[in-house]
Structures are given as structure tokens and as C-alpha cells.
Design a protein around this motif. Structure first.
Motif, PDB file in Angstrom:
ATOM      1  N   TYR A   1       0.847  -1.188   0.000  1.00 56.84           N
ATOM      2  CA  TYR A   1       0.000   0.000   0.000  1.00 56.84           C
ATOM      3  C   TYR A   1       0.884   1.241   0.000  1.00 56.84           C
ATOM      4  O   TYR A   1       1.863   1.312   0.752  1.00 56.84           O
ATOM      5  CB  TYR A   1      -0.902   0.013   1.237  1.00 56.84           C
ATOM      6  CG  TYR A   1      -1.834  -1.163   1.293  1.00 56.84           C
ATOM      7  CD1 TYR A   1      -3.014  -1.161   0.553  1.00 56.84           C
ATOM      8  CD2 TYR A   1      -1.545  -2.273   2.074  1.00 56.84           C
ATOM      9  CE1 TYR A   1      -3.874  -2.249   0.587  1.00 56.84           C
ATOM     10  CE2 TYR A   1      -2.395  -3.360   2.112  1.00 56.84           C
ATOM     11  CZ  TYR A   1      -3.558  -3.340   1.373  1.00 56.84           C
ATOM     12  OH  TYR A   1      -4.405  -4.411   1.407  1.00 56.84           O
TER      13      TYR A   1
ATOM     14  N   ASN B   1      -8.111   4.401   3.403  1.00 59.81           N
ATOM     15  CA  ASN B   1      -8.510   3.373   2.461  1.00 59.81           C
ATOM     16  C   ASN B   1      -9.682   2.587   3.041  1.00 59.81           C
ATOM     17  O   ASN B   1      -9.516   1.450   3.475  1.00 59.81           O
ATOM     18  CB  ASN B   1      -7.296   2.480   2.215  1.00 59.81           C
ATOM     19  CG  ASN B   1      -7.533   1.458   1.156  1.00 59.81           C
ATOM     20  OD1 ASN B   1      -8.501   1.533   0.425  1.00 59.81           O
ATOM     21  ND2 ASN B   1      -6.648   0.490   1.084  1.00 59.81           N
TER      22      ASN B   1
ATOM     23  N   VAL C   1      -6.163  -0.118  -4.904  1.00 57.88           N
ATOM     24  CA  VAL C   1      -6.644   0.709  -3.797  1.00 57.88           C
ATOM     25  C   VAL C   1      -5.854   2.010  -3.761  1.00 57.88           C
ATOM     26  O   VAL C   1      -4.636   2.019  -3.924  1.00 57.88           O
ATOM     27  CB  VAL C   1      -6.465  -0.059  -2.462  1.00 57.88           C
ATOM     28  CG1 VAL C   1      -6.779   0.828  -1.301  1.00 57.88           C
ATOM     29  CG2 VAL C   1      -7.358  -1.276  -2.463  1.00 57.88           C
TER      30      VAL C   1
ATOM     31  N   CYS D   1      -4.318   4.467  -1.695  1.00 58.76           N
ATOM     32  CA  CYS D   1      -3.896   4.773  -0.320  1.00 58.76           C
ATOM     33  C   CYS D   1      -3.218   6.122  -0.273  1.00 58.76           C
ATOM     34  O   CYS D   1      -2.171   6.361  -0.627  1.00 58.76           O
ATOM     35  CB  CYS D   1      -2.943   3.701   0.201  1.00 58.76           C
ATOM     36  SG  CYS D   1      -3.719   2.140   0.527  1.00 58.76           S
TER      37      CYS D   1
END
Length: 156
Positions: free
Chosen positions: A49, A101, A154, A156
Motif C-alpha cells: 500500500y 482506504n 486501492v 492509499c
């Protein structure tokens, strides 16, 4: 505000300094335990991440620096063992990552079934300290080491 090199100072420099200071005081048969995360242990091999990138890089650097001392430690009769954990339920790091997130923890739980608890992680650390069958350089994994597919997607 933290110094720009804070993560490296904490996870690399301080770890090396600690070993420099304690190794001469340790008895043969002693063990140094390095605690890390799967995101750091597998840094460069698995996605990380973005928010955790500086921490993962610094913990990885710290682990590698200590692993490079295994022969030197062995000359003193000291072993090095690593304990690596998945996201640990109820700890600050996943909570902070979740803020940036939303859904990260739920997604990880769905993927691997459940996250290890603080108690499970602590038990693994204690057991690693006293388990004489673990050779120097061994790694004990707590929780799933399954790669998350959603890291790259994702934000982040």
C-alpha cells in the motif's frame, strides 16, 4: 512533524545500533528477535500500500541489515530470528491505513478469512524467543502470507 528519514532511523539505524550495543553483553545461546510485517518482509516481491511504502522499505532494510550480521552473531553464539505478521487486528497500523482506504481491513479479512489478534502475535513472539529448534535466520509467519490482489487498485 517527523524527520523525512524517520522510518529509516527507527527501523534500520536504531536496530543496527541496538545490536551493536547489546551483542557484546549477550551470553552464548542468546537470541535477537526482529519483529516486522509481511508487507515489509516481502517488500519488493509483493505489492505494498502506498501509505505504508516508507515503513515497508525501512523495515525491510532493517531486516536485511540484521540478516547480514548472522555470521558475526553466530561467532558469539547468538542467533537472529524474525517474526513477521499480517495486518494485526486492533493495532494502530491497520486502523491508520483504513482511514485512508475505507474497506481495507474488511477486504483483507474476506481474502484470508481472519486477521491475527494481538494475543496471537504476542504468543508467536514469546514462542519464538524460547523455541530452540529455530535456527538463526528463521522466519516465523503470523497470519496469512497470501498476496492481496487489491493493493494496486486501492488508492492509499
Amino acid at each position: 512533524m517527523a524527520h523525512s528519514d524517520y522510518a529509516m532511523l527507527l527501523n534500520l539505524t536504531a536496530q543496527e545500533r541496538l545490536v551493536d550495543l547489546v551483542a557484546p553483553l549477550m551470553q552464548p545461546g542468546g537470541r535477537i528477535l526482529f519483529v516486522t510485517s509481511h508487507l515489509a518482509h516481502f517488500y519488493g516481491q509483493q505489492p505494498v500500500y502506498k501509505l505504508y511504502e516508507p515503513v515497508a522499505a525501512s523495515k525491510y532494510a532493517g531486516e536485511q541489515a540484521l540478516r547480514n550480521r548472522i555470521a558475526q552473531l553466530a561467532d558469539r553464539g547468538i542467533s537472529l530470528v524474525v517474526v513477521s505478521g499480517d495486518l494485526i487486528e486492533g493495532t494502530i497500523t491497520p486502523k491508520l491505513m483504513e482511514r485512508s482506504n475505507r474497506g481495507l481491513i474488511n477486504e483483507r479479512c474476506k481474502q484470508v478469512g481472519s486477521l491475527p489478534t494481538i494475543e496471537e502475535f504476542a504468543r508467536a513472539i514469546v514462542n519464538t524467543c524460547v523455541n530452540s529448534s529455530l535456527g538463526s535466520g528463521a522466519t516465523v509467519f503470523v497470519g496469512s502470507t497470501q498476496v492481496t490482489n487489491s493493493v494496486e487498485s486501492v488508492n492509499c
